[in-house]
Design a protein around this motif. Sequence first.
Motif, PDB file in Angstrom:
ATOM      1  N   LEU A 638      29.950  50.299  83.746  1.00 26.21           N
ATOM      2  CA  LEU A 638      29.371  51.143  82.697  1.00 26.21           C
ATOM      3  C   LEU A 638      28.198  50.402  82.071  1.00 26.21           C
ATOM      4  O   LEU A 638      28.386  49.336  81.463  1.00 26.21           O
ATOM      5  N   THR A 639      27.012  50.945  82.183  1.00 27.95           N
ATOM      6  CA  THR A 639      25.844  50.242  81.679  1.00 27.95           C
ATOM      7  C   THR A 639      24.833  51.230  81.145  1.00 27.95           C
ATOM      8  O   THR A 639      25.028  52.453  81.214  1.00 27.95           O
ATOM      9  N   CYS A 640      23.730  50.696  80.621  1.00 27.17           N
ATOM     10  CA  CYS A 640      22.717  51.507  79.970  1.00 27.17           C
ATOM     11  C   CYS A 640      21.808  52.151  81.010  1.00 27.17           C
ATOM     12  O   CYS A 640      21.703  51.694  82.151  1.00 27.17           O
ATOM     13  N   THR A 647      21.597  47.152  88.682  1.00 25.03           N
ATOM     14  CA  THR A 647      22.995  46.709  88.743  1.00 25.03           C
ATOM     15  C   THR A 647      23.322  45.994  90.044  1.00 25.03           C
ATOM     16  O   THR A 647      24.032  44.993  90.054  1.00 25.03           O
ATOM     17  N   THR A 660      28.996  53.185  89.504  1.00 21.99           N
ATOM     18  CA  THR A 660      28.138  52.939  88.353  1.00 21.99           C
ATOM     19  C   THR A 660      27.974  54.200  87.521  1.00 21.99           C
ATOM     20  O   THR A 660      27.694  55.276  88.065  1.00 21.99           O
ATOM     21  N   ARG A 662      25.814  55.341  84.100  1.00 24.10           N
ATOM     22  CA  ARG A 662      24.752  54.964  83.162  1.00 24.10           C
ATOM     23  C   ARG A 662      24.635  56.013  82.064  1.00 24.10           C
ATOM     24  O   ARG A 662      24.763  57.214  82.326  1.00 24.10           O
ATOM     25  N   ASN A 666      24.962  52.494  76.893  1.00 27.13           N
ATOM     26  CA  ASN A 666      26.256  52.148  77.510  1.00 27.13           C
ATOM     27  C   ASN A 666      27.427  52.445  76.580  1.00 27.13           C
ATOM     28  O   ASN A 666      28.258  51.595  76.277  1.00 27.13           O
ATOM     29  N   VAL A 701      31.795  46.773  80.973  1.00 24.34           N
ATOM     30  CA  VAL A 701      30.823  47.373  80.062  1.00 24.34           C
ATOM     31  C   VAL A 701      29.682  46.384  79.917  1.00 24.34           C
ATOM     32  O   VAL A 701      29.887  45.249  79.476  1.00 24.34           O
ATOM     33  N   CYS A 702      28.493  46.783  80.304  1.00 23.20           N
ATOM     34  CA  CYS A 702      27.340  45.883  80.332  1.00 23.20           C
ATOM     35  C   CYS A 702      26.278  46.364  79.362  1.00 23.20           C
ATOM     36  O   CYS A 702      25.699  47.445  79.534  1.00 23.20           O
ATOM     37  N   GLY A 703      26.018  45.562  78.324  1.00 21.27           N
ATOM     38  CA  GLY A 703      24.892  45.797  77.445  1.00 21.27           C
ATOM     39  C   GLY A 703      23.713  44.936  77.843  1.00 21.27           C
ATOM     40  O   GLY A 703      23.808  44.104  78.741  1.00 21.27           O
ATOM     41  N   CYS A 707      17.834  46.858  73.706  1.00 21.16           N
ATOM     42  CA  CYS A 707      18.331  48.201  73.982  1.00 21.16           C
ATOM     43  C   CYS A 707      17.713  49.200  73.006  1.00 21.16           C
ATOM     44  O   CYS A 707      17.827  49.052  71.780  1.00 21.16           O
ATOM     45  N   GLN A 793      32.884  49.126  72.608  1.00 17.65           N
ATOM     46  CA  GLN A 793      33.116  50.082  73.694  1.00 17.65           C
ATOM     47  C   GLN A 793      34.317  49.686  74.544  1.00 17.65           C
ATOM     48  O   GLN A 793      34.980  50.542  75.133  1.00 17.65           O
TER      49      GLN A 793
END
Length: 863
Positions: A638-640, A647, A660, A662, A666, A701-703, A707, A793
């Motif tokens: 899970l990412t922005c 990724t 993935t 997006r 995120n 979970v990737c920030g 952002c 998150q």
Amino acid sequence: MSADVPTREDQPDRPPRPQSPKTTKTAKTRKSTKARKSTKSPQGPQRSRSPKTTAPDHRPPGRWREFRIAGADFSASISVFLIALPLSLGIALATGAPLQAGLVAAAVGGLVVGRFGGVPLQVSGPATGLTVVTAGLIQQYGWRTTCAITVLAGLAQLGLSALRVARTALAVSPAIVHGMLAAIGISIALAQLHIVLGGNPQSSAVANVQQLPAQLARLHPAALSVSVLTVVVLFAWPRIPGRTGRIARRVPAALAAVAAATAVATFAGLRLDRVDLPSWSSHVLPEVPNGPVLGLFAAVLTVTLVGSVESLLSAVAVDKLVAARKDPDVQIPRARLDRELSGQGAANIVSGALGGLPIAGGGVRSATNVAAGGVSRHSTMLYGLWVAVAALCLVPVFDLIPLAALAALVMVIGMQMVNITHMRSVRRNRELLVYVGTLAGVVFVGVLEGVAIGIALAVGVALHRLTRTRITLDEREGVHRLHARGQLTFLAVPRLSRLLHQVPQGSACVVELDGSFMDHAAYEALHDWQVSHLAQGGSVEFTGRSGARIAEPAEPVTQSSTCCRPWTPWRNHHCGEPIEQPRPEQGRGTDQVRVTTGVRGGQLASGLSSFQRNTAPLVRGELARLAREGQQPSQLFLTCADSRLVTSMITASGPGDLFTVRNVGNLVPLPGEEGAEGQDDSVAAAIEYAVDILRVQSITVCGHSGCGAMQALLNTPENTPENTPENRPASTLKTLPKSTPETPPASPLTRWLRHGQPSLERMRSRDHAWARISGRLPADAVEQLCLTNVVQQLEHLRAHPAVARALAEQRLELHGMYFHVGEAQAYLLAADGQPDERPEGQSDSTDKVFNRVAPTAFEESRA
């Protein structure tokens, strides 16, 4: 001794002992604890080690540790033994050698190559690729001289290993290798077909085809029925459904087929030729070679080359199988081809001296060893030991096996050597002529002659491609375009010069070079023409395969030309190149504009064309496999939606590895909140699908830094300093302003960012400690919110029913990740996303630390 004790550095081929799930979990917890302590004190890991972990570094090594055998190696050796035993007898039968020779080669291959070879999990035994060669040598020189040729071939392999030329064998075109193996398979199948029908094989493949009608006229019903039964069981055994099939498949199909045929023939009292293993006291040994020197030299050369190529190609294949096996607790050393070649040479010397067949690495045996979970060379050595014990103790059992059953087994193996997938690959790479030429040469002339024919054809095809250059010249919209497709060598200079001089003086010209090689003669021709054309008032532009402008070879290197050099696989990335803006179209007024499609304008079509031409042929096989098997990702990521987050690049993953999802920021909305206002359940649906259907093993979970969603949260009017929690009621923190008749409705982006409000509350709350990044405080409020948002998150994730169930079943892990775009640096949340264990109502005083992922962090943690 603890199972997670590392191996000694002077034993590179020994992997760590396999760990049970419980032990593995304990080891991971201990390593995680060490990592957290290391952020506070440099001496933390050393002080926290237990005596068991440090014991191997201080205790005398002891010879007993050399012979520790993992349970996985023991079970794998049994699987390999069961499948290799009937195969060894069948290969001996196909060559016309004494059946004991197959058992000798199998035992020596396991013990000698397993101990001294360079590929721990490769299993060696009677060489399938040398079946036809060995059969010819036995007919020409006799069995004892053939054993001496095997010894001399082993000495030659030792010499090649000393010269370190093992990797040279990999330079042979795959079309030649596949054609040779297919031809050998056809020859084996034709010879064994006569035994299946109740007759005797002829001396060559051509003779076997010629005698086949006569053999069909005098069928042997008992031999044919046993052979048919063997083939049916062989193909049906892996397809038995249900629980019965899972239990049955523990026994290899080859062993089950031969055992079934033997049982039916024995209980039915069928009169058939059976295995006849004479006493070991009468086993023959090699003699001094007797025959023409040139013929013996050719025989030794053939056995050496074919056996070496087969073993080395099998070693490379085993390396790929081991790399594809996802078992982080076991490290298998990479293949050492020169050492493997020396091991094969030593085994051939011993096998020939003991009266055994030539030895080579086997693809079927090795694949079984890898699939059965072998973790070290002990599995290979145990396989050799089991064969030796069976050869000495199970002779009465072997004597019950019908020769027709072994012939049917080897016939099927020979047919499987004609691989349709290899043929399609060769055809796709336009090397079908080399494949067919090699196959025909091996079948009709001989192995060494057929390989020589294949090499000659491969060289001819390469020269044809090198000299075949298509050069065209056309004119479009006043611009002359010269397209050179292929390699520009001195042979293409006359055609190139002729077309270049057809370009009118003073005109605009675009030269598209669609090739990967240009020699000095072609470069000088282009450069001289360019200088002359520019001097006459013309313009010249050189473009590459994707339509992007390229620099001339003599142009000095500048920063602008090197800034994209690390990104050469990204062929459509143009660093520092401005995009042409829309401009008014002349003659139509100022309100009408047209967009110029320069280099960037056609980027999508150009990129797709480049993919189809360059990348698609390389990934088509892997994507076809994924299309057949379906997606089986190991983690949900899970990412922005930020375009700078690639990724697959930052996780070093390939197609099919990541599921993935997006979105802006995120964000993971709490259950029931997505559909409340936004009417969007996409994130929750993706989570449920990944956890319950795809059965992923982890969620990340990737920030990331900078952002835009977090900046928008901080900059909304209700979050400005005058509207901080201290200056307004807490109830106003939970939602963004509702639309009223006096105010316009909130935009979709504003409604979506509502799900990030809990992260902002967590950052400003005094009940939660601030997240840290690699031991330091965040650089600014945006970075602090980005880090806090990842932690928040993760808590939202645990509220989803599917995630909660998976966590309770201990089949899912949660991870927090932060990627700093400017530094190209990844950080992992030290807490690993585990739920807090503090009593309800107690403040969260534990630091949430994102630790820096160093290039060698994984290797250090494993050490």
